[in-house]
Design a protein around this motif. Structure first.
Motif, PDB file in Angstrom:
ATOM      1  N   ILE A 180      37.794  28.939 -10.364  1.00 13.80           N
ATOM      2  CA  ILE A 180      38.981  30.149  -9.771  1.00 13.80           C
ATOM      3  C   ILE A 180      38.707  29.878  -8.234  1.00 13.80           C
ATOM      4  O   ILE A 180      38.423  29.904  -7.574  1.00 13.80           O
ATOM      5  CB  ILE A 180      38.704  31.394  -9.822  1.00 13.80           C
ATOM      6  N   ARG A 181      39.792  29.730  -8.113  1.00 20.79           N
ATOM      7  CA  ARG A 181      40.115  29.648  -6.561  1.00 20.79           C
ATOM      8  C   ARG A 181      40.365  30.304  -5.590  1.00 20.79           C
ATOM      9  O   ARG A 181      40.497  32.125  -6.427  1.00 20.79           O
ATOM     10  CB  ARG A 181      42.042  28.472  -6.293  1.00 20.79           C
ATOM     11  N   VAL A 213      44.695  27.216 -20.272  1.00 23.33           N
ATOM     12  CA  VAL A 213      45.302  29.177 -20.745  1.00 23.33           C
ATOM     13  C   VAL A 213      46.004  29.681 -21.019  1.00 23.33           C
ATOM     14  O   VAL A 213      46.394  30.210 -22.469  1.00 23.33           O
ATOM     15  CB  VAL A 213      44.765  29.948 -19.262  1.00 23.33           C
ATOM     16  N   ALA A 214      47.354  28.801 -21.122  1.00 26.92           N
ATOM     17  CA  ALA A 214      48.372  28.923 -21.421  1.00 26.92           C
ATOM     18  C   ALA A 214      48.826  28.564 -22.576  1.00 26.92           C
ATOM     19  O   ALA A 214      49.465  28.844 -23.667  1.00 26.92           O
ATOM     20  CB  ALA A 214      49.957  28.356 -20.564  1.00 26.92           C
ATOM     21  N   ASP A 215      48.246  27.120 -23.490  1.00 24.50           N
ATOM     22  CA  ASP A 215      47.739  26.513 -24.315  1.00 24.50           C
ATOM     23  C   ASP A 215      46.942  28.053 -25.482  1.00 24.50           C
ATOM     24  O   ASP A 215      47.927  27.735 -26.085  1.00 24.50           O
ATOM     25  CB  ASP A 215      47.005  25.258 -24.420  1.00 24.50           C
ATOM     26  N   LEU A 216      46.192  28.872 -24.912  1.00 26.24           N
ATOM     27  CA  LEU A 216      45.508  29.854 -25.886  1.00 26.24           C
ATOM     28  C   LEU A 216      46.527  30.839 -25.972  1.00 26.24           C
ATOM     29  O   LEU A 216      46.937  31.074 -26.638  1.00 26.24           O
ATOM     30  CB  LEU A 216      44.016  30.061 -25.471  1.00 26.24           C
ATOM     31  N   LEU A 217      47.413  31.121 -24.552  1.00 23.44           N
ATOM     32  CA  LEU A 217      48.054  32.113 -24.336  1.00 23.44           C
ATOM     33  C   LEU A 217      49.034  32.435 -25.843  1.00 23.44           C
ATOM     34  O   LEU A 217      49.815  33.252 -26.470  1.00 23.44           O
ATOM     35  CB  LEU A 217      48.182  33.388 -23.156  1.00 23.44           C
ATOM     36  N   TRP A 218      49.728  31.454 -25.348  1.00 28.01           N
ATOM     37  CA  TRP A 218      51.611  30.918 -25.922  1.00 28.01           C
ATOM     38  C   TRP A 218      50.619  31.179 -27.687  1.00 28.01           C
ATOM     39  O   TRP A 218      51.674  31.329 -28.744  1.00 28.01           O
ATOM     40  CB  TRP A 218      51.324  29.941 -25.476  1.00 28.01           C
ATOM     41  N   LEU A 219      49.251  30.294 -27.850  1.00 27.19           N
ATOM     42  CA  LEU A 219      49.282  30.004 -29.690  1.00 27.19           C
ATOM     43  C   LEU A 219      49.203  31.219 -29.745  1.00 27.19           C
ATOM     44  O   LEU A 219      50.023  31.821 -31.396  1.00 27.19           O
ATOM     45  CB  LEU A 219      47.785  29.279 -29.475  1.00 27.19           C
ATOM     46  N   VAL A 220      48.018  32.505 -29.342  1.00 23.64           N
ATOM     47  CA  VAL A 220      47.865  34.004 -29.424  1.00 23.64           C
ATOM     48  C   VAL A 220      49.586  34.120 -30.049  1.00 23.64           C
ATOM     49  O   VAL A 220      50.072  35.201 -31.091  1.00 23.64           O
ATOM     50  CB  VAL A 220      47.210  34.540 -29.020  1.00 23.64           C
ATOM     51  N   VAL A 258      51.673  24.976 -10.633  1.00 23.04           N
ATOM     52  CA  VAL A 258      51.389  25.807 -10.921  1.00 23.04           C
ATOM     53  C   VAL A 258      52.230  25.692 -12.421  1.00 23.04           C
ATOM     54  O   VAL A 258      53.425  25.126 -11.843  1.00 23.04           O
ATOM     55  CB  VAL A 258      52.496  27.576 -10.318  1.00 23.04           C
ATOM     56  N   ASP A 259      51.797  25.797 -13.350  1.00 21.34           N
ATOM     57  CA  ASP A 259      52.604  25.729 -14.507  1.00 21.34           C
ATOM     58  C   ASP A 259      53.007  27.356 -15.241  1.00 21.34           C
ATOM     59  O   ASP A 259      53.299  27.546 -15.173  1.00 21.34           O
ATOM     60  CB  ASP A 259      51.136  25.197 -15.656  1.00 21.34           C
ATOM     61  N   PRO A 260      54.548  26.402 -15.204  1.00 23.11           N
ATOM     62  CA  PRO A 260      55.629  27.620 -16.007  1.00 23.11           C
ATOM     63  C   PRO A 260      54.690  28.444 -17.094  1.00 23.11           C
ATOM     64  O   PRO A 260      54.941  29.590 -16.631  1.00 23.11           O
ATOM     65  CB  PRO A 260      56.667  26.626 -16.249  1.00 23.11           C
ATOM     66  N   ARG A 261      54.533  28.403 -17.931  1.00 26.33           N
ATOM     67  CA  ARG A 261      53.860  28.775 -18.809  1.00 26.33           C
ATOM     68  C   ARG A 261      53.192  30.175 -18.847  1.00 26.33           C
ATOM     69  O   ARG A 261      53.215  31.001 -19.122  1.00 26.33           O
ATOM     70  CB  ARG A 261      53.535  27.601 -19.989  1.00 26.33           C
ATOM     71  N   PHE A 262      52.250  29.405 -17.574  1.00 24.94           N
ATOM     72  CA  PHE A 262      50.663  29.980 -17.257  1.00 24.94           C
ATOM     73  C   PHE A 262      51.125  31.322 -15.968  1.00 24.94           C
ATOM     74  O   PHE A 262      51.073  32.426 -16.109  1.00 24.94           O
ATOM     75  CB  PHE A 262      49.805  29.217 -16.160  1.00 24.94           C
ATOM     76  N   LEU A 263      52.550  31.146 -15.868  1.00 24.76           N
ATOM     77  CA  LEU A 263      53.465  31.792 -14.335  1.00 24.76           C
ATOM     78  C   LEU A 263      53.801  32.982 -15.498  1.00 24.76           C
ATOM     79  O   LEU A 263      53.803  34.100 -14.960  1.00 24.76           O
ATOM     80  CB  LEU A 263      54.535  31.418 -14.132  1.00 24.76           C
ATOM     81  N   PHE A 275      51.845  40.358  -5.279  1.00 25.10           N
ATOM     82  CA  PHE A 275      50.667  40.406  -5.824  1.00 25.10           C
ATOM     83  C   PHE A 275      49.989  39.245  -6.016  1.00 25.10           C
ATOM     84  O   PHE A 275      49.841  38.083  -6.242  1.00 25.10           O
ATOM     85  CB  PHE A 275      51.450  40.668  -7.304  1.00 25.10           C
ATOM     86  N   GLU A 276      48.374  39.774  -6.075  1.00 23.99           N
ATOM     87  CA  GLU A 276      47.657  38.571  -5.768  1.00 23.99           C
ATOM     88  C   GLU A 276      47.045  38.325  -7.434  1.00 23.99           C
ATOM     89  O   GLU A 276      46.229  39.074  -7.794  1.00 23.99           O
ATOM     90  CB  GLU A 276      45.806  39.194  -4.761  1.00 23.99           C
ATOM     91  N   ALA A 277      46.803  37.080  -7.714  1.00 29.19           N
ATOM     92  CA  ALA A 277      46.380  36.602  -8.699  1.00 29.19           C
ATOM     93  C   ALA A 277      45.131  35.936  -8.630  1.00 29.19           C
ATOM     94  O   ALA A 277      45.351  34.508  -8.063  1.00 29.19           O
ATOM     95  CB  ALA A 277      47.157  36.471 -10.203  1.00 29.19           C
ATOM     96  N   PRO A 278      44.046  35.206  -9.607  1.00 31.98           N
ATOM     97  CA  PRO A 278      43.009  34.235  -9.363  1.00 31.98           C
ATOM     98  C   PRO A 278      44.313  32.974 -10.075  1.00 31.98           C
ATOM     99  O   PRO A 278      44.665  32.788 -10.717  1.00 31.98           O
ATOM    100  CB  PRO A 278      42.040  34.893 -10.081  1.00 31.98           C
ATOM    101  N   VAL A 279      44.316  32.154  -9.002  1.00 31.44           N
ATOM    102  CA  VAL A 279      44.768  30.978  -9.109  1.00 31.44           C
ATOM    103  C   VAL A 279      43.998  29.442  -9.499  1.00 31.44           C
ATOM    104  O   VAL A 279      43.133  29.687  -8.952  1.00 31.44           O
ATOM    105  CB  VAL A 279      45.663  30.459  -8.277  1.00 31.44           C
ATOM    106  N   LEU A 280      44.044  29.292 -11.220  1.00 32.98           N
ATOM    107  CA  LEU A 280      42.945  27.928 -11.636  1.00 32.98           C
ATOM    108  C   LEU A 280      43.823  26.673 -11.114  1.00 32.98           C
ATOM    109  O   LEU A 280      44.825  26.719 -10.733  1.00 32.98           O
ATOM    110  CB  LEU A 280      43.371  28.152 -13.783  1.00 32.98           C
ATOM    111  N   PHE A 281      43.353  25.800 -11.400  1.00 30.81           N
ATOM    112  CA  PHE A 281      43.954  24.655 -11.141  1.00 30.81           C
ATOM    113  C   PHE A 281      44.114  24.116 -12.296  1.00 30.81           C
ATOM    114  O   PHE A 281      44.321  25.131 -13.641  1.00 30.81           O
ATOM    115  CB  PHE A 281      42.525  23.446 -11.073  1.00 30.81           C
ATOM    116  N   ILE A 282      45.478  23.670 -12.429  1.00 28.73           N
ATOM    117  CA  ILE A 282      46.137  23.150 -13.159  1.00 28.73           C
ATOM    118  C   ILE A 282      46.008  22.582 -14.230  1.00 28.73           C
ATOM    119  O   ILE A 282      46.231  23.179 -15.218  1.00 28.73           O
ATOM    120  CB  ILE A 282      47.443  21.691 -12.184  1.00 28.73           C
ATOM    121  N   GLU A 283      44.832  22.417 -14.557  1.00 28.19           N
ATOM    122  CA  GLU A 283      44.071  21.975 -16.165  1.00 28.19           C
ATOM    123  C   GLU A 283      43.925  23.285 -16.315  1.00 28.19           C
ATOM    124  O   GLU A 283      43.901  23.322 -17.918  1.00 28.19           O
ATOM    125  CB  GLU A 283      42.864  20.650 -15.963  1.00 28.19           C
TER     126      GLU A 283
END
Length: 206
Positions: free
Chosen positions: A3-4, A149-156, A98-103, A136-144
């Motif tokens: 996490i950056r 994270v987006a893959d998992l959350l969108w799957l759910v 930034v991945d739009p799905r993550f945003l 708003f401050e959020a922890p930003v992950l590297f794009i990969e």
């Protein structure tokens, strides 16, 4: 996960303001707050821009449309196609890293929801604003990692929608059976109950 340093929402996306006059794009998809459901990442409907009588905002596929009116309703979606939307929706465009799905998931997070609500103004029609949520401050992950994270959350999320559809189908089935059984249109003896129970896992097949 690596996490950056936490960054502001404004470092993750840009607010896009592209006003469109009424009638300028009559065939375009139109999205209003009524086409978004609380907590969902995707829209539940859409209209046609030709019906609009006021200025709207243009958006592109991959933009995040965030509902600033009554932010406690948690209405925000990832645009699946180009169109125009009510000005009550802020058009947020993810930056290159930034991945739009993550945003889209960030603005549905409980911490963001709480933060957005804390900046509302107005009593009858409480609204938050870009000036507020951009900080708003959020922890930003590297794009990969964002993609993971987006893959998992969108799957759910997709699983949740599938469950909702199944539940709606079963509700309709219940009403149909209730009517037919109570009116004598069918009898329980007419049904193969064991097969029927198994098939309720696929209500659309009944």
């Amino acid at each position: 996960m690596t996490i950056r340093q936490a960054v502001r929402l404004a470092d993750m996306c840009d607010l896009v303001a592209e006003p469109v006059s009424p009638g300028a794009r009559p065939q375009a998809l139109y999205l209003g707050l009524e086409h978004l459901a609380p907590g969902r990442l995707t829209r539940i409907g859409g209209g046609q821009a030709s019906h609009m009588r006021s200025t709207v905002s243009a958006f592109r596929p991959g933009d995040v449309l965030y509902g600033k009116l009554r932010p406690y309703l948690d209405k925000s979606v990832l645009a699946d196609q180009a169109g125009v939307c009510t000005t009550e929706l802020l058009v947020l465009r993810a930056k290159a890293d930034v991945d739009p799905r993550f945003l889209a998931t960030v603005v549905h997070s409980p911490r963001f929801l709480e933060y957005a609500i804390s900046g509302t103004t107005g009593v009858q029609h409480p609204r938050t604003s870009w000036a507020h949520i951009r900080e708003f401050e959020a922890p930003v992950l590297f794009i990969e990692e964002q993609r993971q994270v987006a893959d998992l959350l969108w799957l759910v999320h997709d699983g949740m929608l599938a469950s909702e559809k199944k539940g709606a189908a079963l509700k309709d089935l219940f009403k149909t059976l209730l009517h037919k059984l109570m009116t004598g249109e069918i009898r329980v003896s007419d049904l193969d109950l064991s097969a029927f129970i198994r098939r309720t896992d696929r209500p659309g097949d009944i």
